[in-house]
Design a protein around this motif. Structure first.
Motif, PDB file in Angstrom:
ATOM      1  N   LEU A 273       0.883  -1.171   0.000  1.00 49.01           N
ATOM      2  CA  LEU A 273       0.000   0.000   0.000  1.00 49.01           C
ATOM      3  C   LEU A 273       0.913   1.211   0.000  1.00 49.01           C
ATOM      4  CD1 LEU A 273      -2.706   1.449   0.233  1.00 49.01           C
ATOM      5  CD2 LEU A 273      -2.665   1.012   2.694  1.00 49.01           C
ATOM      6  N   MET A 274       1.415   1.563  -1.185  1.00 48.38           N
ATOM      7  CA  MET A 274       2.506   2.529  -1.263  1.00 48.38           C
ATOM      8  C   MET A 274       2.286   3.549  -2.374  1.00 48.38           C
ATOM      9  SD  MET A 274       5.716  -0.127  -0.853  1.00 48.38           S
ATOM     10  CE  MET A 274       6.902   1.141  -0.398  1.00 48.38           C
ATOM     11  N   GLN A 275       2.725   4.763  -2.094  1.00 48.87           N
ATOM     12  CA  GLN A 275       2.749   5.797  -3.121  1.00 48.87           C
ATOM     13  C   GLN A 275       3.911   5.543  -4.078  1.00 48.87           C
ATOM     14  OE1 GLN A 275       3.009   9.110  -0.377  1.00 48.87           O
ATOM     15  NE2 GLN A 275       0.824   9.553  -0.584  1.00 48.87           N
ATOM     16  N   ASP A 276       3.876   6.199  -5.225  1.00 53.73           N
ATOM     17  CA  ASP A 276       4.904   5.975  -6.244  1.00 53.73           C
ATOM     18  C   ASP A 276       6.206   6.690  -5.884  1.00 53.73           C
ATOM     19  OD1 ASP A 276       2.934   4.608  -7.559  1.00 53.73           O
ATOM     20  OD2 ASP A 276       3.261   5.569  -9.496  1.00 53.73           O
ATOM     21  N   THR A 277       7.084   5.972  -5.193  1.00 54.45           N
ATOM     22  CA  THR A 277       8.463   6.395  -4.974  1.00 54.45           C
ATOM     23  C   THR A 277       9.344   5.208  -5.345  1.00 54.45           C
ATOM     24  OG1 THR A 277       8.705   5.596  -2.697  1.00 54.45           O
ATOM     25  CG2 THR A 277       7.670   7.779  -2.995  1.00 54.45           C
ATOM     26  N   SER A 278      10.665   5.380  -5.291  1.00 52.81           N
ATOM     27  CA  SER A 278      11.548   4.273  -5.661  1.00 52.81           C
ATOM     28  C   SER A 278      11.454   3.103  -4.686  1.00 52.81           C
ATOM     29  CB  SER A 278      12.996   4.770  -5.757  1.00 52.81           C
ATOM     30  OG  SER A 278      13.425   5.313  -4.524  1.00 52.81           O
ATOM     31  N   ASP A 279      10.855   3.324  -3.502  1.00 52.56           N
ATOM     32  CA  ASP A 279      10.653   2.206  -2.572  1.00 52.56           C
ATOM     33  C   ASP A 279       9.637   1.198  -3.121  1.00 52.56           C
ATOM     34  OD1 ASP A 279      12.459   3.163  -0.745  1.00 52.56           O
ATOM     35  OD2 ASP A 279      10.967   4.080   0.582  1.00 52.56           O
TER      36      ASP A 279
END
Length: 540
Positions: free
Chosen positions: A84-90
């Motif tokens: 459940l993540m926003q679009d970052t390099s993670d």
């Protein structure tokens, strides 16, 4: 095994201008495949997000550290972890890190409710969760609702103090050395899930194999779009969406390109900021969008000038692209929009226009490597010019819907996947979108495409967006009703818009009922939810 195109028949279309693509071997781990493909460019930027740039070398190490951390948590092969993540390099590091360890990542839409996430946690039986700090409160509520016991909640970019059961992703990575070897998965092993954005009922857990993103990257990203190592890719569609996953991860990393990631919502101004290369970003050469977003961009007073952007290729999917939007975009930027259709079930696009060969008003031709059929209500082939149900055959079809045998059997039929879309095949071999099967209307005994009427409505200079549904008149007969969103400051009467459509379409197609509204109901990926309009109409 090599994949070539299937034999063509009257009802089967497949075209190929390329040699066959070699299938993966018996041992194939897609994460390792991408890392190995980029070993020669360790110092090149792979992702540029709001926190800075990450090189291919540092990214590969991060992927392997995520894998090691999951193994240390005692998450087993083929068990699921929720993203459940926003679009970052993670995001791609966690996604590929799980796959590297043979664990199955389940990315989910970041715009849902705690109730939705509680269902997905229980349905997937997720053993761990990766979550962006900004979304942690919603996840916490979901965990309390679901009652599921997850081994660990890993937080990317925390916004405050963490509880004992939570850990900062940066600390977790620091605590583990990179996993030495990838899991010896096979091409048909479960690789990841995507939840469908179904229009009714609970979303379906669509299970994809390790090989499926390989096929879409080879057949569409490399061969049809011809993405290059020196490209900079930017996708308005988010990574949790099948379209965005290809655009911003599997396609560019398959050729060694650079990706710009944006955690924000893809508003016109946020998109323009990236296209112009502001705030230290390099300007993208490839832009992936959707029709709703293109309409909003073209209506914005802040639309960049042609010389302010560096885009050489523009892709569209999510909904069929109205010809008027494509033509206006090309007139302004000098670049054609390559429109195609894909699905969560097929992972990416299987029917598409082509760079240098765009037929606006159509969805183009079958992507080489895929075959399509149009079937009538009796299951038999339909002639050119008549609407039929679209079926697809290709190597990237999902394995199943998790724990849903009935829906699996209905959608995946003997090597063919039922799309749920209505299409018409044209004399030149292109296909024209009619609408979702449950959106098509029969007026005076003739099929009417809502999309055709909507595409005509938005040609009016005062109209920003439109959606068309069926409505019964006083005699109980089905007629068309249009919901129209006007451009800011514009005015329009019912009589004017009816006359406009009558001049352009057959008489029985013009909307008998008109309603002007402020906003159309849409999914998080920008698809118009016509069923919401039907529900609204039924409730009046």
């Amino acid at each position: 095994m090599d994949v070539t195109t299937a034999p063509a028949s009257q009802a089967t279309e497949s075209s190929s201008a390329f040699p066959p693509v070699r299938a993966p071997g018996e041992v194939f781990n897609f994460a390792q495949h991408l890392l190995a493909a980029n070993e020669a460019r360790p110092d090149k930027a792979v992702f540029v997000d709001d926190h800075g740039a990450l090189t291919y070398g540092a990214f590969a190490e991060r992927v392997r550290r995520v894998a090691a951390a999951l193994v240390a948590m005692d998450v087993k092969r083929e068990e699921r972890v929720l993203l459940l993540m926003q679009d970052t390099s993670d995001w791609p590091a966690c996604f590929l890190g799980a796959m590297y360890a043979g664990i199955v990542p389940v990315p989910v839409n970041t715009l849902l409710t705690a109730d939705d996430y509680a269902y997905m946690l229980a349905h997937s039986r997720a053993q761990a969760v990766f979550v962006s700090g900004a979304l942690l409160p919603t996840l916490t509520a979901a965990l309390s609702q679901s009652g599921e016991d997850v081994r660990r909640v890993v937080v990317s970019h925390p916004t405050g103090p963490l509880h004992p059961a939570e850990i900062d992703l940066a600390d977790l990575l620091q605590a583990h050395s990179p996993l030495a070897r990838p899991a010896a998965t096979g091409p048909d092993d479960p690789g990841f899930w995507l939840y469908s954005s179904g229009s009714t009922g609970r979303p379906k857990g669509t299970v994809h194999s390790h090989a499926n993103p390989y096929w879409t990257s080879e057949l569409y990203g490399k061969r049809l779009l011809e993405l290059q190592e020196d490209d900079v890719c930017f996708s308005a569609a988010k990574l949790f969406f099948a379209y965005g996953l290809g655009n911003a991860l599997t396609f560019p990393l398959s050729v060694g390109a650079t990706v710009i990631l944006m955690a924000d919502r893809p508003t016109p101004d946020a998109t323009f900021k990236r296209l112009r290369g502001e705030a230290g970003h390099v300007r993208p050469t490839v832009f992936f969008g959707a029709p709703t977003g293109f309409a909003g961009m073209l209506a914005s007073p802040n639309l960049p000038a042609r010389e302010d952007v560096a885009i050489r290729l523009v892709s569209s999917a999510g909904e069929a692209l109205p010809a008027e939007i494509g033509e206006r975009f090309h007139a302004h930027f000098g670049v054609h929009i390559v429109d195609g259709i894909g699905s969560t079930e097929m992972l990416h696009i299987y029917l598409s226009n082509r760079p240098g060969e765009v037929r606006y008003g159509t969805t183009g031709w079958p992507v080489p490597g895929y075959s399509v059929q149009l079937r009538g209500d009796d299951g038999g082939p339909v002639p050119d010019g008549q609407p039929g149900d679209l079926y697809i055959q290709g190597p990237s079809a999902a394995m199943m819907y998790w724990a849903n045998r009935e829906k699996t059997r209905d959608t995946f039929q003997g090597g063919w996947t039922k799309s749920g879309d209505k299409y018409i095949r044209n004399a030149d071999g292109t296909y024209t979108y009619g609408g979702r099967g449950d959106d098509m209307l029969k007026v005076s005994g003739i099929y009417v495409s809502p999309f055709e009427i909507e595409s005509t409505l938005i040609q009016h200079p005062a109209v920003l967006e439109a959606a068309v549904i069926g409505k019964q008149d006083a005699e109980g007969l089905t007629k068309t009703k249009a919901f129209i969103v006007l451009k800011k400051g514009a005015t329009l009467t019912e009589a004017e818009i009816k006359a406009f459509v009558k001049d352009r379409l057959a008489a029985y197609k013009y909307p008998r009922f008109i309603e002007f509204i402020e906003e159309l109901p849409k999914t998080a990926t920008g698809k118009i939810q016509r069923f919401r309009l039907r529900e609204r109409e039924a409730g009046q």
